[in-house]
Every structure is written in C-alpha cells, then in structure tokens.
Design an enzyme around this catalytic site. Structure first.
Site, short mmCIF file in Angstrom:
data_model
loop_
_atom_site.label_atom_id
_atom_site.label_comp_id
_atom_site.label_asym_id
_atom_site.label_seq_id
_atom_site.Cartn_x
_atom_site.Cartn_y
_atom_site.Cartn_z
N CYS A 1 36.22 42.52 26.86
CA CYS A 1 37.26 41.92 27.72
C CYS A 1 37.86 40.73 26.89
O CYS A 1 37.29 40.23 26.33
CB CYS A 1 36.44 41.46 28.77
SG CYS A 1 37.64 40.62 30.00
N CYS B 1 35.28 35.63 29.22
CA CYS B 1 34.67 36.31 28.18
C CYS B 1 35.11 35.75 26.86
O CYS B 1 34.20 35.75 25.95
CB CYS B 1 35.10 37.87 28.14
SG CYS B 1 34.32 38.62 29.62
N HIS C 1 37.77 37.36 35.59
CA HIS C 1 36.93 38.65 34.67
C HIS C 1 37.07 39.95 35.56
O HIS C 1 37.65 41.23 34.97
CB HIS C 1 35.50 38.53 34.53
CG HIS C 1 34.91 39.51 33.80
ND1 HIS C 1 35.31 39.97 32.67
CD2 HIS C 1 34.10 40.59 34.42
CE1 HIS C 1 34.65 41.26 32.47
NE2 HIS C 1 33.92 41.40 33.61
N CYS D 1 39.41 38.49 28.74
CA CYS D 1 39.75 37.25 29.65
C CYS D 1 39.24 35.97 29.19
O CYS D 1 38.41 35.96 28.22
CB CYS D 1 39.29 37.63 31.06
SG CYS D 1 37.73 37.27 31.60
N ASP E 1 49.94 44.90 54.06
CA ASP E 1 49.76 45.97 54.94
C ASP E 1 50.00 45.16 56.29
O ASP E 1 50.16 44.08 56.49
CB ASP E 1 48.02 46.40 55.01
CG ASP E 1 47.20 45.09 55.21
OD1 ASP E 1 47.68 44.26 55.85
OD2 ASP E 1 46.06 45.40 54.73
N ASP F 1 43.63 49.22 46.33
CA ASP F 1 43.73 47.82 46.63
C ASP F 1 42.27 47.90 46.83
O ASP F 1 41.63 48.76 47.56
CB ASP F 1 44.44 47.09 47.69
CG ASP F 1 43.78 47.60 49.25
OD1 ASP F 1 44.02 48.50 49.58
OD2 ASP F 1 43.23 46.52 49.81
ZN LIG Z 1 36.15 39.23 30.98
#
Ligand SMILES: [Zn+2]
Length: 403
Positions: A318, A323, A349, A320, A101, A280
């Site tokens: 999830c 997790c 996460h 990730c 930006d 964003d």
């Molecule tokens: Zn996660």
C-alpha cells in the site's frame, strides 16, 4: 408486451467501455463534477465528511466519488443552509462527484418513530424529536438543494422478515414513489446550475421473482441508473447474490447499477463479477475506528498484541501515508492510547485499500482477465484471514483477525 427500450433521463451519461458486456463491466459515468471510472467504491460521508479524512486525503486515497446522506443533512445543518453555500461541494470543499441516498433506509432504522403513508414517511428527528415528513418530492428537493451529482429517489424500505403481502405492498409503493420522485425532480434546479442524475431504487424483498418484476418496471422509467436496495439485511450471502442477479438480469445494460450498503472486499469483487458498477459501505471507515485494517492478506486487528513490536507497515503493497510512514507497532500504540491519529491513519489506509482493489479490478476487466484477478485476490485474502491471524515478529494471537 414488447416495449420500446426506455431511455435514461440524461442520455450518454454512462458508457460501457467493454461494449454491451453484462458482467464484469468497465464503464465511464459522466457527472456534473467529472467522470467516474467504474466499477467504483464510494466512501461514506454521512454528515458531509468521511470521518477523519480531508478532501485531500480522499483524493490521495484514490477516491473518485463520495456518498452522503439526505436524512442526516436535512436535519443538520439543513438543506437550505447548504444551498446558501452554493451546495454540498462548496460547503465541504470536495469538487468531485457526490451521490446522496434518499434517506428511506436511515429513517427505517428509527423504527418506532416512523409512520409510512402514501404521502411519505413521517418520523421524529433523532436529534431533537421534532416531527418531520419526507415525501418523494421533498427528498428530491433536498438533494437538488444539496446540488449533488446523483440523487436517489425515495423508496419504501422494509425490515425482513416481512410477509409476502408487506413486501409486495412496499414494492408497489416504491414504484409509485419513484414515479413521483422522477417527475418532481425535473422541475428542480441545483445551486451550481450543473445537471443532476437521478437513480431509482429497486426493492422486492427476499423473492427473486418480485425483484425481477420490480427491476423491469423501474427500468421502464426514465431514470439514469439503478440502486439495488434492501439487500444484505440478514439473508445469507448466497441469497443476496441470487436476489441481486434476479434484479440485474432485468435491468438494461446501458445504465449503471449500484449495490447499496455492501460490503467486504470480497463482496465487492463478487459484485463486480455480477455486473455491479457502484458500491458503498461503512466497513472501511467504521472498522478503522475499531482498529481493523484491511490488507491484501486479509483483515488485521491492530489492537492485537502480535503487533506490539512489529516494524512492518499495515500492508507492504500500500502506498498510503500510514503505510509509507508508520509501523504496525506505532499505529497499535496510537490506537491503544486512544489517539486521534490512529483513527485517521487506519481510515486513510482502509479507504486506500478499497480504492486500490477497485482500480485493480478495473484494470483486470480492461485486459480481459477479471476472473483471474477475482480468484487470485480472493484466495490470498481468505487464505491469510483463515490462518488464525497474525504471525508477525510478535507471535500469534489465538483469536485471529478475521472478524
Ligand atoms: Zn496503507
């Protein structure tokens, strides 16, 4: 007045995969560092880093494109230094697309240190008080030096409430600055030699008619996309969407629309339903550091005692690292103990959650089922958030997690 449909500066950089559908839209945004499948969410890397995450983490989270910040990077370490490293991609070791930006909004937040003239924005650095001048031309030069894939023109942002005269004045100045920015950008080159797209900011304050007018006048310029600026600055959500809709209705369908600085998971889904392509927001990253995790069943606050003995992951759906590896109990322990790993894992996460949400939205658009997806995800997210927080093995917290 019937004008020729304006062309973008880089024809063919954006393709709608659902024809000319206004909303919701699935598109392909081509940049010097690859194609972004829209709708897309850009994690915020203000200082050339998404706090706590490496580029490999960002990739693992499903991130396609990052946002960074002209204002912060011009002050430290400086655009010239980053150019000497071959641009921001090389400097930060991220080889995907980057949007910056232009700095107008960050400078505005300095308040008393700012003076706006027709020439540009004079301000004092928040780091050392040094006087600086950011002109529309300089903003584009800095972003060319950074070598980012998408540069944004300088706008005259204002804080609300403002008088209609002030809003009109700032809107007209934004139009003039957009012309200057786009004109000057054509004379610049990037350290990578790769082409740069130029997005223009549509302002217009809290008046839908002025928003529509500013959108139409901006659309008449040869920019590659549009940023909806100055929204979510204190108006109600309902007003935000009225203003956004007034602008998007006046924008051509064949260039991308980016809603700046907003929002919650539900905001993103609502925005997609209104034809927004790019987003964003600092929420997933900033709130992670405060202990908030976004999940399919609403936000949770890992600080709550309810999680102290909870063996479950943050979000069972999830994939990730946080997790896959860790219990809520362990992450809570890390957070309470002030351990860096808690910040990193919650950030990873949350960014993964946002990217998963967007990938799901895109897939739903592709199969013509966005309304169902929007409704089902929103219902589940809100129902859980409204159910006064956690009901896990550790019992319930009275204050809930729906902050
Ligand atoms: Zn996660």
């Amino acid at each position: 007045m019937a004008a020729e449909p304006p062309s973008s500066a880089s024809p063919g950089h954006f393709a709608l995969e659902r024809g000319a559908a206004v909303a919701p839209r699935a598109g392909l945004l081509s940049t010097g560092h690859g194609v972004v499948r829209t709708p897309a969410f850009m994690p915020v890397g203000t200082q050339g880093t998404v706090k706590g995450l490496s580029p490999a983490d960002l990739r693992a989270a499903g991130t396609q494109i990052l946002l960074s910040n002209t204002y912060h990077l011009m002050l430290r370490p400086g655009a010239e230094l980053i150019r000497s490293f071959g641009g921001l991609h090389h400097f930060m070791a991220w080889d995907g697309p980057i949007l910056t930006d232009s700095g107008g909004y960050q400078i505005l937040s300095l308040k008393e240190r700012v003076k706006i003239t027709e020439e540009g924005v004079a301000f004092r650095s928040h780091l050392d008080g040094r006087p600086e001048l950011l002109t529309p031309e300089r903003a584009m030069e800095i972003q060319a030096d950074l070598g980012v894939d998408i540069a944004v023109t300088l706008d005259h942002a204002i804080l609300l409430p403002a008088s209609p005269e002030e809003v009109r004045d700032a809107g007209e100045r934004t139009i003039r600055w957009t012309e200057r920015s786009l004109g000057h950008a054509k004379t610049l080159d990037t350290p990578t030699g790769l082409p740069q797209l130029h997005f223009a900011i549509v302002q217009g304050g809290g008046d839908p008619a002025l928003r529509a007018e500013m959108a139409a006048r901006t659309a008449a310029m040869a920019c590659d996309g549009f940023c909806l600026g100055g929204l979510s600055v204190g108006e109600t959500k309902e007003e935000t969407w009225i203003l956004a809709a007034a602008a998007t209705a006046a924008l051509p369908a064949d260039r991308p629309r980016y809603l700046m600085g907003m929002g919650t998971p539900i905001d993103l889904l609502d925005g997609i339903a209104r034809g927004i392509d790019l987003f964003d927001c600092v929420l997933p990253t900033r709130n992670a550091r405060n202990g908030m995790a976004f999940t399919h069943e609403g936000p949770i606050n890992i600080r709550n005692a309810a999680h102290a003995r909870d063996p479950r992951p943050l979000d069972a759906e999830c994939g990730c690292e946080a997790c896959a590896e860790f219990s809520r109990a362990y992450l809570r322990h890390l957070h309470v103990a002030g351990e860096i790993l808690a910040h990193r894992m919650l950030t990873l996460h949350n960014v993964t959650f946002y990217q998963t949400l967007m990938a799901g939205a895109r897939a739903a658009i592709e199969r013509g089922a966005y309304d169902e997806y929007h409704r089902a995800v929103t219902h589940r997210y809100r129902e859980r958030a409204a159910a006064s927080g956690d009901s896990g093995p550790g019992g319930r917290e009275p204050s809930g997690d729906n902050s």
